[in-house]
Design a protein around this motif. Structure first.
Motif, PDB file in Angstrom:
ATOM      1  N   GLY A  14      -3.980  -1.643   8.350  1.00  0.00           N
ATOM      2  CA  GLY A  14      -3.101  -2.735   7.942  1.00  0.00           C
ATOM      3  C   GLY A  14      -1.838  -2.817   8.780  1.00  0.00           C
ATOM      4  O   GLY A  14      -1.405  -3.906   9.163  1.00  0.00           O
ATOM      5  N   GLN A  15      -1.248  -1.669   9.092  1.00  0.00           N
ATOM      6  CA  GLN A  15      -0.041  -1.676   9.918  1.00  0.00           C
ATOM      7  C   GLN A  15      -0.336  -2.163  11.329  1.00  0.00           C
ATOM      8  O   GLN A  15       0.470  -2.902  11.922  1.00  0.00           O
ATOM      9  CB  GLN A  15       0.566  -0.276   9.946  1.00  0.00           C
ATOM     10  CG  GLN A  15       1.187   0.155   8.632  1.00  0.00           C
ATOM     11  CD  GLN A  15       1.811   1.532   8.705  1.00  0.00           C
ATOM     12  OE1 GLN A  15       1.664   2.241   9.698  1.00  0.00           O
ATOM     13  NE2 GLN A  15       2.515   1.918   7.653  1.00  0.00           N
ATOM     14  N   LEU A  87      -1.415  -7.020   5.597  1.00  0.00           N
ATOM     15  CA  LEU A  87      -0.837  -6.728   4.283  1.00  0.00           C
ATOM     16  C   LEU A  87      -1.924  -6.511   3.240  1.00  0.00           C
ATOM     17  O   LEU A  87      -1.803  -5.638   2.374  1.00  0.00           O
ATOM     18  CB  LEU A  87       0.086  -7.867   3.862  1.00  0.00           C
ATOM     19  CG  LEU A  87       1.380  -8.010   4.668  1.00  0.00           C
ATOM     20  CD1 LEU A  87       2.141  -9.248   4.235  1.00  0.00           C
ATOM     21  CD2 LEU A  87       2.249  -6.767   4.511  1.00  0.00           C
ATOM     22  N   VAL A  88      -3.007  -7.286   3.315  1.00  0.00           N
ATOM     23  CA  VAL A  88      -4.128  -7.083   2.387  1.00  0.00           C
ATOM     24  C   VAL A  88      -4.696  -5.680   2.537  1.00  0.00           C
ATOM     25  O   VAL A  88      -4.975  -4.990   1.549  1.00  0.00           O
ATOM     26  CB  VAL A  88      -5.219  -8.146   2.628  1.00  0.00           C
ATOM     27  CG1 VAL A  88      -6.483  -7.794   1.838  1.00  0.00           C
ATOM     28  CG2 VAL A  88      -4.734  -9.529   2.221  1.00  0.00           C
ATOM     29  N   CYS A  89      -4.879  -5.242   3.779  1.00  0.00           N
ATOM     30  CA  CYS A  89      -5.404  -3.891   4.021  1.00  0.00           C
ATOM     31  C   CYS A  89      -4.467  -2.825   3.478  1.00  0.00           C
ATOM     32  O   CYS A  89      -4.915  -1.821   2.896  1.00  0.00           O
ATOM     33  CB  CYS A  89      -5.633  -3.677   5.517  1.00  0.00           C
ATOM     34  SG  CYS A  89      -6.973  -4.656   6.225  1.00  0.00           S
ATOM     35  N   PHE A  94      -4.085   0.347  -3.486  1.00  0.00           N
ATOM     36  CA  PHE A  94      -3.381   0.399  -4.753  1.00  0.00           C
ATOM     37  C   PHE A  94      -4.329   0.178  -5.937  1.00  0.00           C
ATOM     38  O   PHE A  94      -4.158   0.792  -6.993  1.00  0.00           O
ATOM     39  CB  PHE A  94      -2.260  -0.652  -4.788  1.00  0.00           C
ATOM     40  CG  PHE A  94      -1.152  -0.369  -3.814  1.00  0.00           C
ATOM     41  CD1 PHE A  94      -0.939   0.908  -3.332  1.00  0.00           C
ATOM     42  CD2 PHE A  94      -0.313  -1.377  -3.384  1.00  0.00           C
ATOM     43  CE1 PHE A  94       0.078   1.184  -2.434  1.00  0.00           C
ATOM     44  CE2 PHE A  94       0.715  -1.118  -2.492  1.00  0.00           C
ATOM     45  CZ  PHE A  94       0.910   0.166  -2.017  1.00  0.00           C
ATOM     46  N   CYS A  95      -5.311  -0.690  -5.756  1.00  0.00           N
ATOM     47  CA  CYS A  95      -6.244  -0.962  -6.852  1.00  0.00           C
ATOM     48  C   CYS A  95      -7.031   0.288  -7.221  1.00  0.00           C
ATOM     49  O   CYS A  95      -7.221   0.599  -8.402  1.00  0.00           O
ATOM     50  CB  CYS A  95      -7.193  -2.087  -6.452  1.00  0.00           C
ATOM     51  SG  CYS A  95      -6.401  -3.700  -6.236  1.00  0.00           S
ATOM     52  N   ALA A  96      -7.512   1.024  -6.193  1.00  0.00           N
ATOM     53  CA  ALA A  96      -8.270   2.237  -6.465  1.00  0.00           C
ATOM     54  C   ALA A  96      -7.387   3.304  -7.088  1.00  0.00           C
ATOM     55  O   ALA A  96      -7.821   4.034  -8.000  1.00  0.00           O
ATOM     56  CB  ALA A  96      -8.891   2.753  -5.172  1.00  0.00           C
ATOM     57  N   VAL A  97      -6.141   3.398  -6.631  1.00  0.00           N
ATOM     58  CA  VAL A  97      -5.222   4.399  -7.189  1.00  0.00           C
ATOM     59  C   VAL A  97      -4.921   4.081  -8.648  1.00  0.00           C
ATOM     60  O   VAL A  97      -4.908   4.978  -9.514  1.00  0.00           O
ATOM     61  CB  VAL A  97      -3.930   4.449  -6.356  1.00  0.00           C
ATOM     62  CG1 VAL A  97      -2.893   5.333  -7.037  1.00  0.00           C
ATOM     63  CG2 VAL A  97      -4.217   4.965  -4.957  1.00  0.00           C
ATOM     64  N   GLY A 119      -0.250 -11.530  -3.623  1.00  0.00           N
ATOM     65  CA  GLY A 119       0.973 -10.895  -3.158  1.00  0.00           C
ATOM     66  C   GLY A 119       1.067 -10.850  -1.646  1.00  0.00           C
ATOM     67  O   GLY A 119       2.117 -11.143  -1.057  1.00  0.00           O
ATOM     68  N   ALA A 120      -0.039 -10.498  -0.991  1.00  0.00           N
ATOM     69  CA  ALA A 120      -0.047 -10.468   0.466  1.00  0.00           C
ATOM     70  C   ALA A 120       0.167 -11.857   1.046  1.00  0.00           C
ATOM     71  O   ALA A 120       0.866 -12.023   2.050  1.00  0.00           O
ATOM     72  CB  ALA A 120      -1.373  -9.886   0.967  1.00  0.00           C
TER      73      ALA A 120
END
Length: 233
Positions: A14-15, A87-89, A94-97, A119-120
């Protein structure tokens, strides 16, 4: 189990995409700003009679500027898309966490992907508007102020939830259309000069959808890049 390696992979990917998108966007818009400033300076010098008006030379320079800006919409829009995907990546882990830490929140987990996407989208769109506004602030201050205000408003509306986000998207699209499309056409139909607060951001060339148009844009971009390299050397 969602391992730390997965989180690191999505974060790094993502970065990389985000930085690549930012670099492409900044390059595209700064290049356009320079072209527009040069044209404005030529027009100013001609108006002050420091330069003799030469219609043939002016037409040649204008054509050269338009050709140099052909790749602009592809680069700027492409940079914004890469920023969004980056940003999506970065938000995806977060969803899995959350599902691991709070497995009982089934509804929240189901909507997590929507929150990540929306959000992204809002963050990328807001950052896109703010960056473009900042880069044009040196030569188109009213248009730049409008873009920056819409971008900052997006960050604020993000805190209000989906309804406020939908309102922001509708307002932003409406304002941009009215300022850059409707108002210029209105004054042209009336045969009146643009007011001082109505500014353009350079000639926004139409984005083609055919492969031939895309190849032409890439060819023009390559020629412009080669010319810039020769100028630097």
């Amino acid at each position: 189990a969602y391992h730390l390696q997965n989180i690191a992979f999505w974060t790094i990917l993502g970065q990389m995409l985000s930085w690549l998108g930012l670099i492409i966007l900044v390059y595209s818009e700064i290049k356009t700003v320079i072209i527009v400033r040069e044209k404005d300076e030529r027009d100013r010098l001609v108006a002050l009679r420091y330069l003799r008006r030469n219609d043939a030379e002016t037409a040649r320079l204008n054509k050269q500027d338009e050709e140099a800006m052909v790749p602009r919409p592809y680069l700027s829009v492409g940079g914004g898309v890469l920023l969004f995907l980056g940003l999506v990546c970065q938000f995806t882990p977060f969803c899995a966490v959350i599902s691991l830490l709070l497995p009982g929140l089934g509804t929240l987990n189901d909507w997590c992907a929507v929150f990540v996407f929306v959000g992204a989208f809002v963050i990328a769109g807001s950052l896109f508007l703010v960056l473009v506004g900042l880069m044009w602030s040196c030569t188109r201050r009213y248009a730049a102020l409008l873009l920056i205000a819409l971008g900052l408003l997006g960050n604020i509306m993000l805190l209000g939830g989906l309804v406020s986000i939908v309102v922001w998207v509708a307002v932003t699209l409406g304002v941009l259309y009215a300022y850059f499309k409707w108002a210029p056409e209105y004054y042209e139909e009336q045969g009146q000069p643009y007011p001082s607060w109505l500014e353009d951001l350079g000639n926004i060339v139409r984005v083609g959808t055919s492969m031939a148009e895309l190849k032409e844009a890439m060819h023009k971009g390559g020629e412009a890049l080669q010319q810039e390299s020769r100028d630097v050397v």
